[in-house]
Design a protein around this motif. Structure first.
Motif, PDB file in Angstrom:
ATOM      1  N   GLU A   1       0.843  -1.198   0.000  1.00 26.73           N
ATOM      2  CA  GLU A   1       0.000   0.000   0.000  1.00 26.73           C
ATOM      3  C   GLU A   1       0.877   1.246   0.000  1.00 26.73           C
ATOM      4  OE1 GLU A   1      -3.165   0.160  -0.332  1.00 26.73           O
ATOM      5  OE2 GLU A   1      -3.774  -1.932  -0.029  1.00 26.73           O
ATOM      6  N   MET A   2       0.880   1.940  -1.124  1.00 26.63           N
ATOM      7  CA  MET A   2       1.743   3.114  -1.239  1.00 26.63           C
ATOM      8  C   MET A   2       1.274   4.264  -0.340  1.00 26.63           C
ATOM      9  SD  MET A   2       4.472   4.321  -2.536  1.00 26.63           S
ATOM     10  CE  MET A   2       4.826   3.133  -3.841  1.00 26.63           C
ATOM     11  N   TRP A   3      -0.041   4.455  -0.244  1.00 23.51           N
ATOM     12  CA  TRP A   3      -0.544   5.578   0.552  1.00 23.51           C
ATOM     13  C   TRP A   3      -0.183   5.414   2.032  1.00 23.51           C
ATOM     14  CZ3 TRP A   3      -4.078   5.126   4.516  1.00 23.51           C
ATOM     15  CH2 TRP A   3      -4.753   3.897   4.618  1.00 23.51           C
ATOM     16  N   ARG A   4      -0.168   4.157   2.491  1.00 21.43           N
ATOM     17  CA  ARG A   4       0.235   3.910   3.873  1.00 21.43           C
ATOM     18  C   ARG A   4       1.703   4.270   4.086  1.00 21.43           C
ATOM     19  NH1 ARG A   4      -2.426  -2.055   5.228  1.00 21.43           N
ATOM     20  NH2 ARG A   4      -4.630  -1.420   5.032  1.00 21.43           N
ATOM     21  N   LEU A   5       2.501   3.975   3.070  1.00 23.64           N
ATOM     22  CA  LEU A   5       3.924   4.301   3.163  1.00 23.64           C
ATOM     23  C   LEU A   5       4.127   5.808   3.230  1.00 23.64           C
ATOM     24  CD1 LEU A   5       6.631   2.803   3.220  1.00 23.64           C
ATOM     25  CD2 LEU A   5       6.779   3.124   0.750  1.00 23.64           C
ATOM     26  N   HIS A   6       3.314   6.554   2.457  1.00 33.44           N
ATOM     27  CA  HIS A   6       3.418   8.012   2.491  1.00 33.44           C
ATOM     28  C   HIS A   6       2.998   8.552   3.858  1.00 33.44           C
ATOM     29  CE1 HIS A   6       3.003   8.190  -2.187  1.00 33.44           C
ATOM     30  NE2 HIS A   6       4.223   7.847  -1.780  1.00 33.44           N
ATOM     31  N   MET A   7       1.939   7.992   4.434  1.00 37.51           N
ATOM     32  CA  MET A   7       1.493   8.429   5.759  1.00 37.51           C
ATOM     33  C   MET A   7       2.565   8.185   6.816  1.00 37.51           C
ATOM     34  SD  MET A   7      -1.603   9.713   5.627  1.00 37.51           S
ATOM     35  CE  MET A   7      -2.206   9.511   7.288  1.00 37.51           C
ATOM     36  N   LEU A   8       3.169   7.009   6.737  1.00 36.83           N
ATOM     37  CA  LEU A   8       4.224   6.694   7.705  1.00 36.83           C
ATOM     38  C   LEU A   8       5.450   7.576   7.495  1.00 36.83           C
ATOM     39  CD1 LEU A   8       3.999   2.813   7.915  1.00 36.83           C
ATOM     40  CD2 LEU A   8       3.640   4.430   9.771  1.00 36.83           C
ATOM     41  N   GLY A   9       5.712   7.919   6.230  1.00 35.98           N
ATOM     42  CA  GLY A   9       6.831   8.823   5.962  1.00 35.98           C
ATOM     43  C   GLY A   9       6.633  10.182   6.595  1.00 35.98           C
ATOM     44  N   LEU A  10       5.409  10.714   6.538  1.00 39.35           N
ATOM     45  CA  LEU A  10       5.111  11.994   7.182  1.00 39.35           C
ATOM     46  C   LEU A  10       5.222  11.881   8.708  1.00 39.35           C
ATOM     47  CD1 LEU A  10       2.071  13.196   5.023  1.00 39.35           C
ATOM     48  CD2 LEU A  10       4.425  14.064   4.981  1.00 39.35           C
ATOM     49  N   ALA A  11       4.705  10.767   9.239  1.00 34.50           N
ATOM     50  CA  ALA A  11       4.795  10.556  10.690  1.00 34.50           C
ATOM     51  C   ALA A  11       6.254  10.435  11.127  1.00 34.50           C
ATOM     52  CB  ALA A  11       4.011   9.312  11.081  1.00 34.50           C
ATOM     53  N   PHE A  12       7.035   9.737  10.319  1.00 37.32           N
ATOM     54  CA  PHE A  12       8.458   9.582  10.630  1.00 37.32           C
ATOM     55  C   PHE A  12       9.161  10.930  10.604  1.00 37.32           C
ATOM     56  CE2 PHE A  12      12.862   8.530   9.805  1.00 37.32           C
ATOM     57  CZ  PHE A  12      13.081   7.430  10.621  1.00 37.32           C
ATOM     58  N   LEU A  13       8.781  11.786   9.636  1.00 36.54           N
ATOM     59  CA  LEU A  13       9.365  13.122   9.556  1.00 36.54           C
ATOM     60  C   LEU A  13       9.018  13.930  10.801  1.00 36.54           C
ATOM     61  CD1 LEU A  13      10.890  15.287   7.956  1.00 36.54           C
ATOM     62  CD2 LEU A  13       8.708  15.893   6.871  1.00 36.54           C
ATOM     63  N   GLY A  14       7.766  13.821  11.277  1.00 40.54           N
ATOM     64  CA  GLY A  14       7.365  14.520  12.496  1.00 40.54           C
ATOM     65  C   GLY A  14       8.158  14.068  13.708  1.00 40.54           C
ATOM     66  N   VAL A  15       8.361  12.749  13.816  1.00 39.31           N
ATOM     67  CA  VAL A  15       9.154  12.221  14.939  1.00 39.31           C
ATOM     68  C   VAL A  15      10.596  12.713  14.851  1.00 39.31           C
ATOM     69  CG1 VAL A  15      10.069  10.114  15.989  1.00 39.31           C
ATOM     70  CG2 VAL A  15       7.689  10.200  15.254  1.00 39.31           C
ATOM     71  N   ALA A  16      11.126  12.780  13.634  1.00 45.30           N
ATOM     72  CA  ALA A  16      12.509  13.256  13.462  1.00 45.30           C
ATOM     73  C   ALA A  16      12.643  14.714  13.890  1.00 45.30           C
ATOM     74  CB  ALA A  16      12.938  13.092  12.006  1.00 45.30           C
ATOM     75  N   VAL A  17      11.618  15.534  13.584  1.00 45.50           N
ATOM     76  CA  VAL A  17      11.652  16.938  13.995  1.00 45.50           C
ATOM     77  C   VAL A  17      11.589  17.047  15.520  1.00 45.50           C
ATOM     78  CG1 VAL A  17      10.390  19.121  13.929  1.00 45.50           C
ATOM     79  CG2 VAL A  17      10.684  17.792  11.838  1.00 45.50           C
ATOM     80  N   ILE A  18      10.706  16.248  16.139  1.00 43.71           N
ATOM     81  CA  ILE A  18      10.612  16.239  17.599  1.00 43.71           C
ATOM     82  C   ILE A  18      11.931  15.786  18.217  1.00 43.71           C
ATOM     83  CG2 ILE A  18       9.455  15.147  19.561  1.00 43.71           C
ATOM     84  CD1 ILE A  18       6.925  15.036  17.852  1.00 43.71           C
ATOM     85  N   TYR A  19      12.532  14.773  17.622  1.00 39.95           N
ATOM     86  CA  TYR A  19      13.819  14.242  18.087  1.00 39.95           C
ATOM     87  C   TYR A  19      14.890  15.332  18.052  1.00 39.95           C
ATOM     88  CZ  TYR A  19      17.842  11.022  18.171  1.00 39.95           C
ATOM     89  OH  TYR A  19      19.008  10.381  18.486  1.00 39.95           O
ATOM     90  N   PHE A  20      14.925  16.078  16.949  1.00 43.79           N
ATOM     91  CA  PHE A  20      15.912  17.157  16.807  1.00 43.79           C
ATOM     92  C   PHE A  20      15.662  18.260  17.831  1.00 43.79           C
ATOM     93  CE2 PHE A  20      16.691  21.420  15.105  1.00 43.79           C
ATOM     94  CZ  PHE A  20      18.066  21.384  14.922  1.00 43.79           C
ATOM     95  N   ALA A  21      14.380  18.674  17.977  1.00 46.16           N
ATOM     96  CA  ALA A  21      14.060  19.766  18.898  1.00 46.16           C
ATOM     97  C   ALA A  21      14.381  19.389  20.340  1.00 46.16           C
ATOM     98  CB  ALA A  21      12.580  20.143  18.764  1.00 46.16           C
ATOM     99  N   ALA A  22      14.026  18.158  20.728  1.00 47.80           N
ATOM    100  CA  ALA A  22      14.300  17.718  22.103  1.00 47.80           C
ATOM    101  C   ALA A  22      15.798  17.639  22.364  1.00 47.80           C
ATOM    102  CB  ALA A  22      13.645  16.362  22.354  1.00 47.80           C
ATOM    103  N   ASN A  23      16.534  17.152  21.381  1.00 46.25           N
ATOM    104  CA  ASN A  23      17.987  17.056  21.539  1.00 46.25           C
ATOM    105  C   ASN A  23      18.612  18.445  21.650  1.00 46.25           C
ATOM    106  OD1 ASN A  23      20.376  15.614  21.748  1.00 46.25           O
ATOM    107  ND2 ASN A  23      20.726  15.555  19.554  1.00 46.25           N
ATOM    108  N   TYR A  24      18.099  19.382  20.858  1.00 44.63           N
ATOM    109  CA  TYR A  24      18.605  20.755  20.900  1.00 44.63           C
ATOM    110  C   TYR A  24      18.329  21.390  22.261  1.00 44.63           C
ATOM    111  CZ  TYR A  24      18.856  25.775  20.013  1.00 44.63           C
ATOM    112  OH  TYR A  24      19.152  27.112  20.095  1.00 44.63           O
ATOM    113  N   LEU A  25      17.087  21.274  22.742  1.00 44.12           N
ATOM    114  CA  LEU A  25      16.740  21.864  24.036  1.00 44.12           C
ATOM    115  C   LEU A  25      17.529  21.226  25.171  1.00 44.12           C
ATOM    116  CD1 LEU A  25      12.867  22.195  23.641  1.00 44.12           C
ATOM    117  CD2 LEU A  25      14.577  24.021  23.527  1.00 44.12           C
TER     118      LEU A  25
END
Length: 345
Positions: free
Chosen positions: A96-120
Protein backbone atom coordinates in the motif's frame (compact mmCIF):
# COMPACT_ATOMS: atom_id res chain seq x y z
CA UNK A 1 72.29 26.63 51.77
CA UNK A 2 71.04 23.79 49.59
CA UNK A 3 67.44 22.98 50.30
CA UNK A 4 66.18 22.01 46.84
CA UNK A 5 66.72 18.29 47.29
CA UNK A 6 63.67 16.24 48.16
CA UNK A 7 63.20 15.23 51.78
CA UNK A 8 62.22 11.90 53.20
CA UNK A 9 58.65 12.27 51.97
CA UNK A 10 59.86 12.34 48.36
CA UNK A 11 58.22 15.69 47.53
CA UNK A 12 60.46 18.60 48.42
CA UNK A 13 59.46 22.17 47.93
CA UNK A 14 61.04 24.48 45.40
CA UNK A 15 62.42 26.66 48.15
CA UNK A 16 63.32 23.97 50.64
CA UNK A 17 65.59 25.12 53.44
CA UNK A 18 63.63 28.28 54.25
CA UNK A 19 61.30 28.40 57.23
CA UNK A 20 57.73 27.52 56.29
CA UNK A 21 58.77 26.47 52.79
CA UNK A 22 60.84 23.37 53.43
CA UNK A 23 59.96 19.94 52.14
CA UNK A 24 58.29 19.24 55.46
CA UNK A 25 56.89 22.74 55.97
CA UNK A 26 53.22 23.53 56.35
CA UNK A 27 52.99 25.31 53.01
CA UNK A 28 54.75 22.66 50.96
CA UNK A 29 52.47 20.22 49.13
CA UNK A 30 53.57 16.69 49.99
CA UNK A 31 52.27 13.20 50.61
CA UNK A 32 51.43 14.06 54.23
CA UNK A 33 48.92 16.80 53.44
CA UNK A 34 47.80 15.54 50.02
CA UNK A 35 46.72 11.97 50.64
CA UNK A 36 44.37 10.08 48.35
CA UNK A 37 41.54 10.21 50.84
CA UNK A 38 41.99 13.90 51.42
CA UNK A 39 41.85 14.68 47.73
CA UNK A 40 39.15 12.53 46.19
CA UNK A 41 37.51 10.35 48.83
CA UNK A 42 35.31 7.52 47.66
CA UNK A 43 34.27 6.97 44.05
CA UNK A 44 30.69 7.91 44.90
CA UNK A 45 29.54 9.93 47.89
CA UNK A 46 25.76 10.23 48.20
CA UNK A 47 26.00 13.20 50.59
CA UNK A 48 28.14 15.12 48.12
CA UNK A 49 25.70 14.41 45.29
CA UNK A 50 22.71 15.54 47.38
CA UNK A 51 24.53 18.72 48.38
CA UNK A 52 25.27 19.39 44.72
CA UNK A 53 21.59 18.98 43.84
CA UNK A 54 20.63 21.68 46.37
CA UNK A 55 22.49 24.22 44.23
CA UNK A 56 19.93 23.56 41.47
CA UNK A 57 17.12 25.25 43.45
CA UNK A 58 17.51 28.72 41.82
CA UNK A 59 17.53 27.09 38.39
CA UNK A 60 14.77 24.51 38.87
CA UNK A 61 12.70 25.78 35.92
CA UNK A 62 15.61 25.32 33.52
CA UNK A 63 16.38 21.97 35.14
CA UNK A 64 12.79 20.80 34.63
CA UNK A 65 12.94 21.94 31.00
CA UNK A 66 16.14 19.92 30.53
CA UNK A 67 14.58 16.83 32.12
CA UNK A 68 11.44 17.18 29.97
CA UNK A 69 13.59 17.46 26.84
CA UNK A 70 15.49 14.34 27.93
CA UNK A 71 12.25 12.39 28.34
CA UNK A 72 10.92 13.46 24.92
CA UNK A 73 14.28 12.68 23.33
CA UNK A 74 14.26 9.20 24.89
CA UNK A 75 10.74 8.39 23.67
CA UNK A 76 11.54 9.63 20.15
CA UNK A 77 14.77 7.62 20.05
CA UNK A 78 13.02 4.40 21.04
CA UNK A 79 10.06 4.94 18.71
CA UNK A 80 12.01 5.43 15.46
CA UNK A 81 12.70 1.68 14.96
CA UNK A 82 9.04 1.06 15.86
CA UNK A 83 7.93 3.28 12.98
CA UNK A 84 10.26 1.35 10.69
CA UNK A 85 8.83 -1.98 11.88
CA UNK A 86 5.27 -0.76 11.52
CA UNK A 87 6.01 0.63 8.05
CA UNK A 88 7.39 -2.69 6.82
CA UNK A 89 4.45 -4.68 8.23
CA UNK A 90 1.61 -2.27 7.49
CA UNK A 91 2.80 -0.70 4.22
CA UNK A 92 5.62 -2.56 2.47
CA UNK A 93 4.36 -6.10 3.03
CA UNK A 94 0.81 -5.05 2.08
CA UNK A 95 1.96 -3.13 -0.98
CA UNK A 96 0.00 0.00 0.00
CA UNK A 97 1.74 3.11 -1.24
CA UNK A 98 -0.54 5.58 0.55
CA UNK A 99 0.23 3.91 3.87
CA UNK A 100 3.92 4.30 3.16
CA UNK A 101 3.42 8.01 2.49
CA UNK A 102 1.49 8.43 5.76
CA UNK A 103 4.22 6.69 7.71
CA UNK A 104 6.83 8.82 5.96
CA UNK A 105 5.11 11.99 7.18
CA UNK A 106 4.79 10.56 10.69
CA UNK A 107 8.46 9.58 10.63
CA UNK A 108 9.36 13.12 9.56
CA UNK A 109 7.36 14.52 12.50
CA UNK A 110 9.15 12.22 14.94
CA UNK A 111 12.51 13.26 13.46
CA UNK A 112 11.65 16.94 14.00
CA UNK A 113 10.61 16.24 17.60
CA UNK A 114 13.82 14.24 18.09
CA UNK A 115 15.91 17.16 16.81
CA UNK A 116 14.06 19.77 18.90
CA UNK A 117 14.30 17.72 22.10
CA UNK A 118 17.99 17.06 21.54
CA UNK A 119 18.61 20.76 20.90
CA UNK A 120 16.74 21.86 24.04
CA UNK A 121 18.54 19.23 26.07
CA UNK A 122 21.94 20.59 25.07
CA UNK A 123 20.83 24.19 25.64
CA UNK A 124 19.31 23.87 29.11
CA UNK A 125 21.77 21.39 30.62
CA UNK A 126 24.82 23.67 30.18
CA UNK A 127 22.70 26.64 31.30
CA UNK A 128 21.88 24.95 34.60
CA UNK A 129 25.44 23.66 34.88
CA UNK A 130 26.92 27.13 34.48
CA UNK A 131 24.47 28.47 37.06
CA UNK A 132 25.51 25.79 39.53
CA UNK A 133 29.16 26.60 38.80
CA UNK A 134 28.51 30.30 39.50
CA UNK A 135 26.81 29.51 42.80
CA UNK A 136 29.54 27.09 43.86
CA UNK A 137 32.34 29.56 43.21
CA UNK A 138 30.52 32.38 44.98
CA UNK A 139 29.75 30.21 47.98
CA UNK A 140 33.31 28.92 48.16
CA UNK A 141 34.80 32.42 47.93
CA UNK A 142 32.53 33.63 50.74
CA UNK A 143 33.48 30.61 52.81
CA UNK A 144 37.19 31.31 52.34
CA UNK A 145 36.70 34.84 53.71
CA UNK A 146 35.40 33.41 56.99
CA UNK A 147 38.21 30.93 57.61
CA UNK A 148 40.81 31.55 60.30
CA UNK A 149 44.40 32.54 59.47
CA UNK A 150 45.56 29.20 60.94
CA UNK A 151 43.78 27.38 58.11
CA UNK A 152 45.75 29.27 55.47
CA UNK A 153 48.93 28.73 57.47
CA UNK A 154 48.62 24.94 57.49
CA UNK A 155 47.01 24.47 54.03
CA UNK A 156 49.03 24.86 50.81
CA UNK A 157 47.66 27.66 48.63
CA UNK A 158 47.96 25.39 45.61
CA UNK A 159 45.57 22.95 47.19
CA UNK A 160 43.06 25.75 47.90
CA UNK A 161 43.30 26.91 44.29
CA UNK A 162 42.87 23.34 43.06
CA UNK A 163 39.72 22.98 45.17
CA UNK A 164 38.21 26.32 44.15
CA UNK A 165 39.03 26.07 40.44
CA UNK A 166 39.53 22.61 38.95
CA UNK A 167 37.42 20.75 41.52
CA UNK A 168 34.50 23.16 41.20
CA UNK A 169 34.64 22.89 37.42
CA UNK A 170 34.67 19.12 37.79
CA UNK A 171 31.53 19.29 39.95
CA UNK A 172 29.77 21.34 37.27
CA UNK A 173 30.70 18.72 34.67
CA UNK A 174 29.52 16.01 37.07
CA UNK A 175 26.08 17.63 37.24
CA UNK A 176 25.77 17.59 33.46
CA UNK A 177 26.93 13.97 33.47
CA UNK A 178 24.24 13.10 36.00
CA UNK A 179 21.47 14.47 33.76
CA UNK A 180 22.93 12.77 30.70
CA UNK A 181 23.23 9.50 32.62
CA UNK A 182 19.54 9.67 33.53
CA UNK A 183 18.72 10.08 29.83
CA UNK A 184 20.89 7.10 28.92
CA UNK A 185 19.36 4.92 31.64
CA UNK A 186 15.85 5.82 30.48
CA UNK A 187 16.82 4.97 26.89
CA UNK A 188 18.17 1.61 28.02
CA UNK A 189 15.02 0.81 29.98
CA UNK A 190 12.73 1.81 27.10
CA UNK A 191 14.68 -0.19 24.53
CA UNK A 192 14.78 -3.29 26.73
CA UNK A 193 11.02 -3.13 27.38
CA UNK A 194 10.16 -2.70 23.69
CA UNK A 195 12.57 -5.46 22.58
CA UNK A 196 11.15 -7.90 25.13
CA UNK A 197 7.61 -7.03 24.06
CA UNK A 198 8.30 -7.50 20.33
CA UNK A 199 10.30 -10.76 20.59
CA UNK A 200 11.56 -11.84 24.01
CA UNK A 201 13.68 -14.72 22.66
CA UNK A 202 15.75 -12.58 20.33
CA UNK A 203 15.94 -9.83 22.97
CA UNK A 204 17.37 -12.16 25.62
CA UNK A 205 19.95 -13.54 23.20
CA UNK A 206 21.03 -10.02 22.19
CA UNK A 207 21.40 -8.94 25.83
CA UNK A 208 23.40 -12.02 26.81
CA UNK A 209 26.62 -9.99 26.44
CA UNK A 210 25.63 -7.59 29.25
CA UNK A 211 27.01 -9.76 32.11
CA UNK A 212 30.39 -9.80 30.38
CA UNK A 213 30.32 -6.00 30.21
CA UNK A 214 29.63 -5.69 33.95
CA UNK A 215 32.49 -8.07 34.73
CA UNK A 216 34.84 -5.94 32.63
CA UNK A 217 33.62 -2.73 34.31
CA UNK A 218 34.12 -4.20 37.78
CA UNK A 219 37.67 -5.29 36.95
CA UNK A 220 38.49 -2.01 35.20
CA UNK A 221 37.23 0.17 38.06
CA UNK A 222 39.69 -1.34 40.54
CA UNK A 223 42.65 0.00 38.58
CA UNK A 224 41.12 3.12 37.03
CA UNK A 225 40.12 4.71 40.34
CA UNK A 226 43.69 4.57 41.67
CA UNK A 227 44.88 6.13 38.44
CA UNK A 228 42.43 9.03 38.64
CA UNK A 229 43.33 9.57 42.30
CA UNK A 230 46.91 9.89 41.19
CA UNK A 231 45.91 12.68 38.78
CA UNK A 232 44.15 14.66 41.50
CA UNK A 233 47.15 14.36 43.82
CA UNK A 234 49.60 15.32 41.08
CA UNK A 235 47.72 18.44 39.94
CA UNK A 236 47.33 19.63 43.53
CA UNK A 237 51.09 19.28 44.09
CA UNK A 238 51.88 21.07 40.80
CA UNK A 239 49.54 23.94 41.72
CA UNK A 240 51.18 24.18 45.13
CA UNK A 241 54.64 24.41 43.61
CA UNK A 242 53.46 27.06 41.17
CA UNK A 243 52.20 29.24 44.01
CA UNK A 244 55.24 28.59 46.18
CA UNK A 245 57.68 29.64 43.46
CA UNK A 246 55.73 32.69 42.28
CA UNK A 247 55.11 34.14 45.75
CA UNK A 248 58.77 33.57 46.66
CA UNK A 249 60.29 34.64 43.35
CA UNK A 250 62.47 37.35 44.98
CA UNK A 251 64.01 34.77 47.31
CA UNK A 252 64.52 32.35 44.40
CA UNK A 253 66.34 34.96 42.32
CA UNK A 254 68.41 36.25 45.24
CA UNK A 255 69.67 32.69 45.93
CA UNK A 256 70.08 31.96 42.20
CA UNK A 257 67.92 28.81 42.45
CA UNK A 258 66.15 29.08 39.08
CA UNK A 259 67.78 25.99 37.57
CA UNK A 260 67.31 23.94 40.73
CA UNK A 261 63.63 24.88 40.98
CA UNK A 262 63.03 24.18 37.30
CA UNK A 263 64.56 20.73 37.65
CA UNK A 264 62.36 19.98 40.65
CA UNK A 265 59.24 21.28 38.90
CA UNK A 266 60.03 19.13 35.86
CA UNK A 267 59.93 16.07 38.10
CA UNK A 268 56.52 17.00 39.50
CA UNK A 269 55.18 17.97 36.09
CA UNK A 270 56.41 14.65 34.66
CA UNK A 271 54.49 12.83 37.41
CA UNK A 272 51.37 14.72 36.40
CA UNK A 273 51.91 13.81 32.75
CA UNK A 274 52.49 10.15 33.56
CA UNK A 275 49.34 10.05 35.70
CA UNK A 276 47.22 11.50 32.88
CA UNK A 277 48.70 9.14 30.30
CA UNK A 278 48.01 6.17 32.55
CA UNK A 279 44.39 7.28 33.05
CA UNK A 280 44.02 7.76 29.30
CA UNK A 281 45.18 4.21 28.69
CA UNK A 282 42.61 2.90 31.16
CA UNK A 283 39.81 4.98 29.62
CA UNK A 284 40.84 4.11 26.07
CA UNK A 285 40.91 0.39 26.81
CA UNK A 286 37.25 0.36 27.84
CA UNK A 287 35.69 1.69 24.65
CA UNK A 288 37.01 -1.03 22.29
CA UNK A 289 35.45 -3.65 24.59
CA UNK A 290 32.04 -1.96 24.32
CA UNK A 291 32.43 -1.71 20.54
CA UNK A 292 33.31 -5.41 20.37
CA UNK A 293 30.23 -6.36 22.37
CA UNK A 294 28.13 -4.18 20.07
CA UNK A 295 29.48 -6.05 17.06
CA UNK A 296 28.80 -9.41 18.71
CA UNK A 297 25.18 -8.49 19.44
CA UNK A 298 24.68 -7.17 15.92
CA UNK A 299 26.08 -10.42 14.54
CA UNK A 300 23.68 -12.39 16.71
CA UNK A 301 20.75 -10.40 15.31
CA UNK A 302 21.85 -11.00 11.72
CA UNK A 303 22.63 -14.72 12.11
CA UNK A 304 19.90 -15.81 14.50
CA UNK A 305 17.31 -13.36 13.22
CA UNK A 306 18.09 -14.24 9.60
CA UNK A 307 17.71 -17.95 10.38
CA UNK A 308 14.35 -17.31 12.01
CA UNK A 309 13.22 -15.24 9.02
CA UNK A 310 14.18 -18.07 6.62
CA UNK A 311 12.24 -20.51 8.79
CA UNK A 312 9.24 -18.13 8.74
CA UNK A 313 9.46 -17.85 12.53
CA UNK A 314 10.20 -14.11 12.47
CA UNK A 315 9.10 -11.23 10.28
CA UNK A 316 11.97 -9.56 8.47
CA UNK A 317 10.76 -6.17 9.67
CA UNK A 318 11.37 -7.29 13.26
CA UNK A 319 14.94 -8.24 12.40
CA UNK A 320 15.59 -4.83 10.82
CA UNK A 321 14.07 -3.05 13.83
CA UNK A 322 16.15 -5.17 16.23
CA UNK A 323 19.31 -4.21 14.37
CA UNK A 324 18.47 -0.53 14.98
CA UNK A 325 17.55 -1.17 18.62
CA UNK A 326 20.84 -2.95 19.22
CA UNK A 327 22.71 0.08 17.90
CA UNK A 328 20.63 2.36 20.12
CA UNK A 329 20.96 -0.04 23.05
CA UNK A 330 24.77 0.10 23.09
CA UNK A 331 24.98 3.82 22.40
CA UNK A 332 23.76 4.68 25.95
CA UNK A 333 26.06 1.99 27.33
CA UNK A 334 28.95 3.57 25.45
CA UNK A 335 28.01 6.97 26.85
CA UNK A 336 27.65 5.60 30.38
CA UNK A 337 31.11 4.05 30.29
CA UNK A 338 32.60 7.37 29.18
CA UNK A 339 30.63 9.21 31.86
CA UNK A 340 31.75 6.67 34.46
CA UNK A 341 35.36 7.33 33.48
CA UNK A 342 34.76 11.06 33.88
CA UNK A 343 33.00 10.57 37.22
CA UNK A 344 36.05 8.75 38.57
CA UNK A 345 38.09 11.92 38.08
Amino acid sequence: MRGGSMGSSGFGGMMGGMRGLTSGGMHSPNMDNLTDEGIVGSAYDHKVVMRLITYMAPYKRDAMAAIAAVLVYTVASVSIPLFLLFGIKWAVNEGEMWRLHMLGLAFLGVAVIYFAANYLQFVYMPKVGQGVLFSLRTHMFNHLQRLSPSFFHRTPVGRIMSRSQSDVLQLQETFELMVQSVADLLSLAGIVIVMLFIDWRLALVCMSVIPALFLVLGYWQRFARRSFMRIRRAIAIVNGEYNQNITGVRVVESLNRQDENLKHFDELNQEHLDANLQASRFSGGLQPIVETLTGVSMGVVVVLGGTMVLDSALDWGVMVAFAMWIQRFFEPIRNLTMQYSQLQR
